[in-house]
Scaffold this motif. Structure first.
Motif, PDB file in Angstrom:
ATOM      1  N   GLU A 392       0.626  -1.319   0.065  1.00 48.13           N
ATOM      2  CA  GLU A 392      -0.125   0.115  -0.010  1.00 48.13           C
ATOM      3  C   GLU A 392       0.858   1.196  -0.086  1.00 48.13           C
ATOM      4  N   GLN A 393       2.012   1.293   0.784  1.00 46.65           N
ATOM      5  CA  GLN A 393       2.731   2.501   0.859  1.00 46.65           C
ATOM      6  C   GLN A 393       4.215   2.150   0.447  1.00 46.65           C
ATOM      7  N   GLY A 394       4.509   1.336  -0.079  1.00 45.10           N
ATOM      8  CA  GLY A 394       5.906   0.908  -0.635  1.00 45.10           C
ATOM      9  C   GLY A 394       6.747   0.777   0.439  1.00 45.10           C
ATOM     10  N   LYS A 395       7.933   0.466  -0.005  1.00 41.11           N
ATOM     11  CA  LYS A 395       9.258   0.009   0.884  1.00 41.11           C
ATOM     12  C   LYS A 395       9.207   1.297   1.910  1.00 41.11           C
ATOM     13  N   ARG A 396       9.220   2.405   1.527  1.00 39.07           N
ATOM     14  CA  ARG A 396       9.638   3.643   2.349  1.00 39.07           C
ATOM     15  C   ARG A 396       8.630   3.640   3.444  1.00 39.07           C
ATOM     16  N   GLY A 397       7.228   3.354   3.361  1.00 42.93           N
ATOM     17  CA  GLY A 397       6.212   3.441   4.277  1.00 42.93           C
ATOM     18  C   GLY A 397       6.569   2.488   5.250  1.00 42.93           C
ATOM     19  N   LEU A 398       6.759   1.425   4.934  1.00 44.71           N
ATOM     20  CA  LEU A 398       6.947   0.182   5.951  1.00 44.71           C
ATOM     21  C   LEU A 398       8.309   0.457   6.787  1.00 44.71           C
ATOM     22  N   ALA A 399       9.299   1.036   6.036  1.00 41.09           N
ATOM     23  CA  ALA A 399      10.709   1.138   6.916  1.00 41.09           C
ATOM     24  C   ALA A 399      10.300   2.426   8.032  1.00 41.09           C
ATOM     25  N   GLU A 400       9.525   3.483   7.451  1.00 40.11           N
ATOM     26  CA  GLU A 400       9.222   4.363   8.391  1.00 40.11           C
ATOM     27  C   GLU A 400       8.350   4.067   9.399  1.00 40.11           C
ATOM     28  N   ALA A 401       7.327   2.884   9.559  1.00 40.27           N
ATOM     29  CA  ALA A 401       6.791   2.640  10.402  1.00 40.27           C
ATOM     30  C   ALA A 401       7.557   1.659  11.318  1.00 40.27           C
ATOM     31  N   LEU A 402       8.573   1.184  10.643  1.00 47.12           N
ATOM     32  CA  LEU A 402       9.295   0.328  11.891  1.00 47.12           C
ATOM     33  C   LEU A 402      10.387   1.141  12.603  1.00 47.12           C
ATOM     34  N   ARG A 403      10.930   2.390  12.012  1.00 43.19           N
ATOM     35  CA  ARG A 403      11.725   3.336  12.439  1.00 43.19           C
ATOM     36  C   ARG A 403      10.766   4.021  13.948  1.00 43.19           C
ATOM     37  N   ALA A 404       9.610   4.250  13.457  1.00 42.18           N
ATOM     38  CA  ALA A 404       8.698   5.016  14.633  1.00 42.18           C
ATOM     39  C   ALA A 404       8.817   3.873  15.765  1.00 42.18           C
ATOM     40  N   ARG A 405       8.874   2.769  15.880  1.00 42.09           N
ATOM     41  CA  ARG A 405       9.013   2.090  17.063  1.00 42.09           C
ATOM     42  C   ARG A 405      10.074   2.010  17.663  1.00 42.09           C
ATOM     43  N   LEU A 406      11.467   2.520  17.189  1.00 42.65           N
ATOM     44  CA  LEU A 406      12.611   2.758  17.936  1.00 42.65           C
ATOM     45  C   LEU A 406      12.812   4.166  18.532  1.00 42.65           C
ATOM     46  N   ALA A 407      11.764   5.115  18.529  1.00 51.72           N
ATOM     47  CA  ALA A 407      11.861   6.236  19.002  1.00 51.72           C
ATOM     48  C   ALA A 407      12.508   6.350  20.679  1.00 51.72           C
ATOM     49  N   ASP A 408      12.171   5.278  21.306  1.00 52.57           N
ATOM     50  CA  ASP A 408      12.634   5.131  22.756  1.00 52.57           C
ATOM     51  C   ASP A 408      13.655   4.219  22.797  1.00 52.57           C
ATOM     52  N   VAL A 409      14.207   3.747  21.894  1.00 56.10           N
ATOM     53  CA  VAL A 409      15.454   2.806  21.989  1.00 56.10           C
ATOM     54  C   VAL A 409      16.812   3.267  21.478  1.00 56.10           C
ATOM     55  N   VAL A 410      16.667   4.071  20.412  1.00 53.95           N
ATOM     56  CA  VAL A 410      18.051   4.454  19.773  1.00 53.95           C
ATOM     57  C   VAL A 410      17.728   6.072  19.467  1.00 53.95           C
ATOM     58  N   GLU A 411      18.913   6.905  19.745  1.00 53.84           N
ATOM     59  CA  GLU A 411      18.600   8.199  19.326  1.00 53.84           C
ATOM     60  C   GLU A 411      18.582   8.405  17.740  1.00 53.84           C
ATOM     61  N   ARG A 412      17.858   9.443  17.297  1.00 50.38           N
ATOM     62  CA  ARG A 412      17.211   9.673  15.850  1.00 50.38           C
ATOM     63  C   ARG A 412      18.376   9.532  15.023  1.00 50.38           C
ATOM     64  N   VAL A 413      19.716   9.869  15.295  1.00 53.87           N
ATOM     65  CA  VAL A 413      20.950  10.233  14.376  1.00 53.87           C
ATOM     66  C   VAL A 413      21.415   8.708  14.141  1.00 53.87           C
ATOM     67  N   ALA A 414      21.026   7.938  15.038  1.00 54.97           N
ATOM     68  CA  ALA A 414      21.486   6.499  14.850  1.00 54.97           C
ATOM     69  C   ALA A 414      20.393   5.417  14.399  1.00 54.97           C
ATOM     70  N   LEU A 415      19.340   5.923  14.182  1.00 59.34           N
ATOM     71  CA  LEU A 415      18.340   5.105  13.530  1.00 59.34           C
ATOM     72  C   LEU A 415      19.002   4.292  12.242  1.00 59.34           C
ATOM     73  N   PRO A 416      18.241   3.000  12.106  1.00 61.02           N
ATOM     74  CA  PRO A 416      18.657   2.359  10.809  1.00 61.02           C
ATOM     75  C   PRO A 416      18.378   3.211   9.673  1.00 61.02           C
ATOM     76  N   ARG A 417      19.076   3.341   8.594  1.00 63.09           N
ATOM     77  CA  ARG A 417      18.767   3.919   7.618  1.00 63.09           C
ATOM     78  C   ARG A 417      18.374   3.058   6.117  1.00 63.09           C
ATOM     79  N   ARG A 418      18.779   1.964   6.300  1.00 56.87           N
ATOM     80  CA  ARG A 418      18.657   1.086   5.022  1.00 56.87           C
ATOM     81  C   ARG A 418      17.994  -0.294   5.539  1.00 56.87           C
ATOM     82  N   PHE A 419      16.941  -0.322   4.436  1.00 56.43           N
ATOM     83  CA  PHE A 419      16.064  -1.712   4.821  1.00 56.43           C
ATOM     84  C   PHE A 419      16.271  -2.456   3.389  1.00 56.43           C
ATOM     85  N   ARG A 420      16.060  -3.798   3.775  1.00 56.65           N
ATOM     86  CA  ARG A 420      15.828  -4.675   2.743  1.00 56.65           C
ATOM     87  C   ARG A 420      14.807  -5.739   2.965  1.00 56.65           C
ATOM     88  N   PHE A 421      13.783  -5.967   2.499  1.00 57.25           N
ATOM     89  CA  PHE A 421      12.717  -6.651   2.664  1.00 57.25           C
ATOM     90  C   PHE A 421      12.490  -7.873   1.854  1.00 57.25           C
TER      91      PHE A 421
END
Length: 555
Positions: A392-421
């Motif tokens: 529905e939202q493409g690779k970028r949409g799924l990656a952003e949904a997963l990054r949102a789950r990490l807001a309390d786990v890792v600082e924004r500058v160190a969030l995963p930047r590359r995803f392979r599904f």
């Protein structure tokens, strides 16, 4: 004579009538002994001490290995022939022996014309083997081993598993270039008089062809192999082993259906050797039980070992967490791993745990990347809900949904930047998702793999042809199409990965290009491997796009 003693004295003992098979052709013990003696003479004549070995044929490998040991030299084993692996070995060895000239500019040792005679058993305390770790959690490391570490483990294996099918032929889908394959596919059968099938089992359908008439089989497999079983039940396999990586729970029902029993799972590593085992048959005890001679204890959640398979008699921490249960233990996952990303310390374990808790993910691996800068990469298998969001939202949409789950786990500058599904995690021949294999998924020239299906003849791979692929650049402006040479490259790439093809490319047959492939298409690549030929076919709802056969030299 116990197995450890028999291995040390193998070249000085009367040979068995049959030591193994090359497909349906028996190999006599006398022939094997003669070949080992020729290798002994060849290595004894060399001035160096460290020699790399790489053979596809297990009996050829074993003869060279025992000849090298009898000559007092040290064997170095690498798990694959990638340029990175060859380069890492080049400066460490004095020469090599095996298939092809894969270490250029170093002496290639050939078996001598006249065999030498082994007059004394091997020294079990000699440091005569160096293996490389798989690189599952970091860069592969060279590990030296004393012969007694290997030989004593074989005694423990025979003590635990040897009562079943003492004369069965040993077949394997894993390579002997790794510790698991070396122990189970080569040393264990040689030490106990079990015949060795020299050819590796690529697909289970070859089981009948590689099992000599009138014999039973012991199959040494990997989780990757056991996760792709055919629909037809297989008889004649008395024992089934799995090691090198965790066996997914989902693979058990198929193992029971196809073989009639669960595999014997062996837990261990290149560093520790074999540690424990379990067999998850219905109604059986399913906790890990230590192999003979192995002691274990748990401190906090950390698993500690003391084992004759280690070179140090002290207690040694493992990289796994565990809990004691019913006289054995259960594994809880890896201990904490720390990486430094953008000058921040990041717990890879914590990031993986947060992502695994998402209903969008079925499985994943996290790895630090260094190109084009330090960053985290995620190789993930989406759940059904994850694939729906992806559609529905493409690779970028799924990656952003997963990054949102990490807001309390890792600082924004160190969030995963590359995803392979992917539809499944990539693994090597040992069933491990190594760092090198995972990094290969981030190659920008590699097509997105959406589904993998095992067919009666081979594999069907569903590819998404991303418009951003660099292969479309300049081909052609305003009307991009996928070049035929790219389609051939992809067929070879996926053929080597899915069928373990190691021979050199030798030509093509019956190549046809019927329809162009354009950006944003979903295309199926059907592959089949037999007799040194890789048959490929690209097709979609529009019809057939291309087909042909790629030829490879024998490994």
């Amino acid at each position: 004579m116990i197995p450890a003693q028999r291995l040390a004295a193998w070249l000085t003992l009367p040979p068995p009538v049959v030591v193994g098979w090359r497909r349906r052709e028996p190999v006599s013990g006398a022939e094997f002994l003669d070949q080992a003696g020729r290798w002994q003479a060849a290595f004894a004549a060399q001035p160096g001490q460290r020699f790399a070995l790489y053979f596809e044929d297990s009996l050829s490998f074993a003869a060279a290995l025992f000849g090298l040991w009898q000559a007092g030299k040290q064997a170095w084993l690498l798990g694959d022939l990638t340029p990175l692996s060859r380069q890492a070995l080049r400066s460490r060895v004095d020469g090599y022996a095996g298939d092809g000239q894969w270490l250029e500019d170093l002496p290639c040792i050939q078996a001598a014309a006249v065999p030498a005679l082994a007059v004394a058993p091997l020294n079990p305390q000699a440091l005569q083997l160096v293996v490389f770790t798989s690189g599952s959690t970091g860069e592969p490391q060279a590990l030296p081993k004393r012969l007694c570490q290997l030989f004593d483990e074989i005694t423990a294996l025979e003590q635990t598993f040897g009562a079943t099918s003492p004369g069965a032929v040993v077949l394997a889908s894993v390579s002997h270039q790794h510790v698991y394959g070396l122990l189970f596919r080569v040393l264990w059968p040689l030490a106990t008089g079990r015949p060795v099938q020299a050819q590796r089992l690529v697909v289970l359908e070859d089981l009948a062809e590689l099992t000599p008439p009138g014999t039973r089989a012991i199959l040494i497999a990997s989780p990757a192999h056991l996760s792709r079983l055919p629909l037809v039940a297989q008889g004649g396999v008395d024992q089934l082993f799995s090691s090198g990586a965790p066996l997914p729970d989902a693979a058990l029902p198929d193992c029971l259906r196809v073989f009639g029993h669960a595999p014997i799972e062996v837990y261990g590593s290149s560093e520790t050797g074999g540690v424990a085992w379990r067999q998850r048959n219905p109604g059986a005890l399913v906790h890990w039980q230590a192999l003979p001679g192995v002691e274990w204890r748990i401190e906090g959640e950390g698993l500690w070992l003391r084992s004759p398979h280690l070179d140090d008699a002290a207690w040694t921490p493992c990289a796994d967490r565990a809990v004691a249960v019913d006289g054995g233990f259960d594994l809880l996952g890896r201990t904490d791993r720390i990486a430094k990303i953008a000058e921040k310390r990041v717990s890879l374990t914590a990031v993986e745990a947060a992502l695994r808790a998402s209903p969008l993910i079925a499985d994943l691996r996290l790895l630090p990347l260094t190109e084009p800068r330090e960053q985290l990469g995620v190789v993930a298998v989406p759940s059904d809900a994850g694939w729906q969001l992806h559609d529905e939202q493409g690779k970028r949409g799924l990656a952003e949904a997963l990054r949102a789950r990490l807001a309390d786990v890792v600082e924004r500058v160190a969030l995963p930047r590359r995803f392979r599904f992917l539809p499944e995690l990539p693994v090597n021949a040992q069933g491990k998702s190594t760092q090198a294999r995972l990094r290969a998924e981030f190659d920008s020239c590699r097509p997105a793999l959406r589904a993998v299906e095992t067919t009666e003849t081979g594999q069907d791979l569903t590819l998404f042809i991303d418009p951003a692929l660099p292969q479309f650049n300049g081909h052609f402006p305003g009307h991009p199409i996928l070049a035929g040479v790219v389609q051939l490259e992809w067929a070879e790439l996926f053929g080597r990965e899915h069928f373990g093809i190691t021979g050199e490319f030798a030509g093509m047959e019956a190549i046809k290009f019927q329809r162009v492939i354009t950006p944003s298409q979903r295309v199926t690549l059907s592959l089949a491997w037999a007799s040194g030929k890789l048959t490929f076919r690209y097709h979609s709802t529009r019809g057939q796009h291309a087909s042909g056969r790629l030829l490879f030299t024998p490994p």
